[in-house]
Design a protein around this motif. Structure first.
Motif, PDB file in Angstrom:
ATOM      1  N   ASN A   1      78.387  13.011  -5.092  1.00  0.00           N
ATOM      2  CA  ASN A   1      77.059  12.863  -5.695  1.00  0.00           C
ATOM      3  C   ASN A   1      76.255  14.170  -5.743  1.00  0.00           C
ATOM      4  O   ASN A   1      75.124  14.179  -6.220  1.00  0.00           O
ATOM      5  CB  ASN A   1      76.254  11.769  -4.982  1.00  0.00           C
ATOM      6  N   GLY A   2      76.812  15.261  -5.218  1.00  0.00           N
ATOM      7  CA  GLY A   2      76.132  16.557  -5.279  1.00  0.00           C
ATOM      8  C   GLY A   2      74.953  16.716  -4.330  1.00  0.00           C
ATOM      9  O   GLY A   2      74.267  17.737  -4.353  1.00  0.00           O
ATOM     10  N   LYS A   3      74.710  15.722  -3.473  1.00  0.00           N
ATOM     11  CA  LYS A   3      73.578  15.800  -2.542  1.00  0.00           C
ATOM     12  C   LYS A   3      73.928  16.664  -1.338  1.00  0.00           C
ATOM     13  O   LYS A   3      75.082  16.746  -0.930  1.00  0.00           O
ATOM     14  CB  LYS A   3      73.154  14.398  -2.103  1.00  0.00           C
ATOM     15  N   GLN A   4      72.908  17.286  -0.762  1.00  0.00           N
ATOM     16  CA  GLN A   4      73.104  18.263   0.316  1.00  0.00           C
ATOM     17  C   GLN A   4      73.052  17.632   1.702  1.00  0.00           C
ATOM     18  O   GLN A   4      72.173  16.826   2.002  1.00  0.00           O
ATOM     19  CB  GLN A   4      72.031  19.346   0.209  1.00  0.00           C
ATOM     20  N   LEU A   5      73.995  18.048   2.537  1.00  0.00           N
ATOM     21  CA  LEU A   5      74.029  17.724   3.959  1.00  0.00           C
ATOM     22  C   LEU A   5      73.875  19.044   4.702  1.00  0.00           C
ATOM     23  O   LEU A   5      74.623  19.988   4.454  1.00  0.00           O
ATOM     24  CB  LEU A   5      75.361  17.066   4.336  1.00  0.00           C
ATOM     25  N   THR A   6      72.890  19.107   5.592  1.00  0.00           N
ATOM     26  CA  THR A   6      72.685  20.302   6.405  1.00  0.00           C
ATOM     27  C   THR A   6      73.034  19.963   7.846  1.00  0.00           C
ATOM     28  O   THR A   6      72.615  18.925   8.364  1.00  0.00           O
ATOM     29  CB  THR A   6      71.214  20.773   6.331  1.00  0.00           C
ATOM     30  N   THR A   7      73.808  20.824   8.475  1.00  0.00           N
ATOM     31  CA  THR A   7      74.213  20.644   9.865  1.00  0.00           C
ATOM     32  C   THR A   7      73.927  21.931  10.624  1.00  0.00           C
ATOM     33  O   THR A   7      74.155  23.014  10.108  1.00  0.00           O
ATOM     34  CB  THR A   7      75.728  20.350   9.962  1.00  0.00           C
ATOM     35  N   THR A   8      73.403  21.796  11.843  1.00  0.00           N
ATOM     36  CA  THR A   8      73.230  22.973  12.690  1.00  0.00           C
ATOM     37  C   THR A   8      73.864  22.709  14.042  1.00  0.00           C
ATOM     38  O   THR A   8      73.944  21.567  14.490  1.00  0.00           O
ATOM     39  CB  THR A   8      71.739  23.350  12.902  1.00  0.00           C
ATOM     40  N   ARG A   9      74.323  23.785  14.662  1.00  0.00           N
ATOM     41  CA  ARG A   9      74.844  23.731  16.036  1.00  0.00           C
ATOM     42  C   ARG A   9      74.142  24.815  16.822  1.00  0.00           C
ATOM     43  O   ARG A   9      74.061  25.953  16.377  1.00  0.00           O
ATOM     44  CB  ARG A   9      76.351  23.974  16.074  1.00  0.00           C
ATOM     45  N   ILE A  10      73.652  24.441  18.006  1.00  0.00           N
ATOM     46  CA  ILE A  10      73.032  25.404  18.900  1.00  0.00           C
ATOM     47  C   ILE A  10      73.406  25.030  20.335  1.00  0.00           C
ATOM     48  O   ILE A  10      73.543  23.851  20.657  1.00  0.00           O
ATOM     49  CB  ILE A  10      71.500  25.469  18.713  1.00  0.00           C
ATOM     50  N   VAL A  11      73.610  26.039  21.161  1.00  0.00           N
ATOM     51  CA  VAL A  11      73.916  25.801  22.566  1.00  0.00           C
ATOM     52  C   VAL A  11      72.648  26.031  23.370  1.00  0.00           C
ATOM     53  O   VAL A  11      72.006  27.074  23.243  1.00  0.00           O
ATOM     54  CB  VAL A  11      75.050  26.733  23.056  1.00  0.00           C
ATOM     55  N   GLN A  12      72.284  25.022  24.176  1.00  0.00           N
ATOM     56  CA  GLN A  12      71.147  25.127  25.089  1.00  0.00           C
ATOM     57  C   GLN A  12      71.638  24.717  26.469  1.00  0.00           C
ATOM     58  O   GLN A  12      71.977  23.558  26.685  1.00  0.00           O
ATOM     59  CB  GLN A  12      69.986  24.226  24.638  1.00  0.00           C
ATOM     60  N   GLY A  13      71.708  25.691  27.372  1.00  0.00           N
ATOM     61  CA  GLY A  13      72.250  25.414  28.704  1.00  0.00           C
ATOM     62  C   GLY A  13      73.701  25.026  28.594  1.00  0.00           C
ATOM     63  O   GLY A  13      74.506  25.729  27.987  1.00  0.00           O
ATOM     64  N   ASP A  14      74.037  23.850  29.145  1.00  0.00           N
ATOM     65  CA  ASP A  14      75.421  23.372  29.080  1.00  0.00           C
ATOM     66  C   ASP A  14      75.601  22.322  27.989  1.00  0.00           C
ATOM     67  O   ASP A  14      76.534  21.535  28.015  1.00  0.00           O
ATOM     68  CB  ASP A  14      75.872  22.831  30.439  1.00  0.00           C
ATOM     69  N   GLU A  15      74.681  22.306  27.014  1.00  0.00           N
ATOM     70  CA  GLU A  15      74.758  21.340  25.923  1.00  0.00           C
ATOM     71  C   GLU A  15      74.940  22.033  24.576  1.00  0.00           C
ATOM     72  O   GLU A  15      74.362  23.088  24.317  1.00  0.00           O
ATOM     73  CB  GLU A  15      73.488  20.486  25.844  1.00  0.00           C
ATOM     74  N   LEU A  16      75.757  21.406  23.735  1.00  0.00           N
ATOM     75  CA  LEU A  16      75.896  21.783  22.340  1.00  0.00           C
ATOM     76  C   LEU A  16      75.166  20.701  21.558  1.00  0.00           C
ATOM     77  O   LEU A  16      75.513  19.518  21.649  1.00  0.00           O
ATOM     78  CB  LEU A  16      77.372  21.823  21.922  1.00  0.00           C
ATOM     79  N   ILE A  17      74.127  21.104  20.835  1.00  0.00           N
ATOM     80  CA  ILE A  17      73.341  20.144  20.063  1.00  0.00           C
ATOM     81  C   ILE A  17      73.691  20.319  18.599  1.00  0.00           C
ATOM     82  O   ILE A  17      73.491  21.382  18.016  1.00  0.00           O
ATOM     83  CB  ILE A  17      71.834  20.344  20.304  1.00  0.00           C
ATOM     84  N   GLN A  18      74.252  19.261  18.036  1.00  0.00           N
ATOM     85  CA  GLN A  18      74.643  19.269  16.638  1.00  0.00           C
ATOM     86  C   GLN A  18      73.639  18.384  15.896  1.00  0.00           C
ATOM     87  O   GLN A  18      73.536  17.193  16.168  1.00  0.00           O
ATOM     88  CB  GLN A  18      76.065  18.733  16.500  1.00  0.00           C
ATOM     89  N   SER A  19      72.879  18.974  14.971  1.00  0.00           N
ATOM     90  CA  SER A  19      71.849  18.252  14.234  1.00  0.00           C
ATOM     91  C   SER A  19      72.264  18.094  12.781  1.00  0.00           C
ATOM     92  O   SER A  19      72.954  18.951  12.222  1.00  0.00           O
ATOM     93  CB  SER A  19      70.522  19.018  14.289  1.00  0.00           C
TER      94      SER A  19
END
Length: 132
Positions: free
Chosen positions: A99-117
């Motif tokens: 459908n051509g729509k956009q998906l944005t994903t981010t990854r960041i490490v904070q302490g001992d966590e990987l946060i995937q948004s």
């Protein structure tokens, strides 16, 4: 490198609503909420090797920052896009092939966590991983 290591899913935030917005059916959403996802990330310069393993599939992805590639989500949705590094944040911008729509994903490490948004069509979600 910051992202290097083995990461195991710990918790989700608004993930069901995000998957619903993506068009994932109820059965697949319920399964995905308990997929026991593990991610192994190895970074060498601007090249990444990512191995994802869950109760449902195992996938290996190689990508270079700024270089477009194709990728399929666990539900079969096909995407094309690329990852870039913005400060300490790994940012992926992908377009759905259907459908051509956009998906944005981010990854960041904070302490001992990987946060995937994630963001798709105004719906935000997070998956939080702990070092395994």
């Amino acid at each position: 490198m910051t992202f290097d290591g083995s990461w195991k899913i710990e918790r989700n935030d608004n993930y069901d609503k995000f998957m619903e917005q993506m068009g994932v059916n109820l059965v697949k959403r319920k399964l995905a909420a308990h997929d026991n996802l593990k991610i192994l990330i190895q970074q060498t310069g601007d090249k990444f090797n990512v191995k994802e393993s869950s109760n449902f599939r195992t996938l290996e992805i190689d990508f270079t920052l700024g270089v477009t590639f194709e990728y399929s989500l666990a539900d079969g949705t096909e995407l094309t896009g690329s990852w870039t590094m913005e400060g300490d944040t790994l940012k992926g911008i992908f377009l759905r092939k259907d459908n051509g729509k956009q998906l944005t994903t981010t990854r960041i490490v904070q302490g001992d966590e990987l946060i995937q948004s994630y963001n798709y069509e105004g719906v935000d979600a997070k998956r939080i991983f702990k070092k395994a």
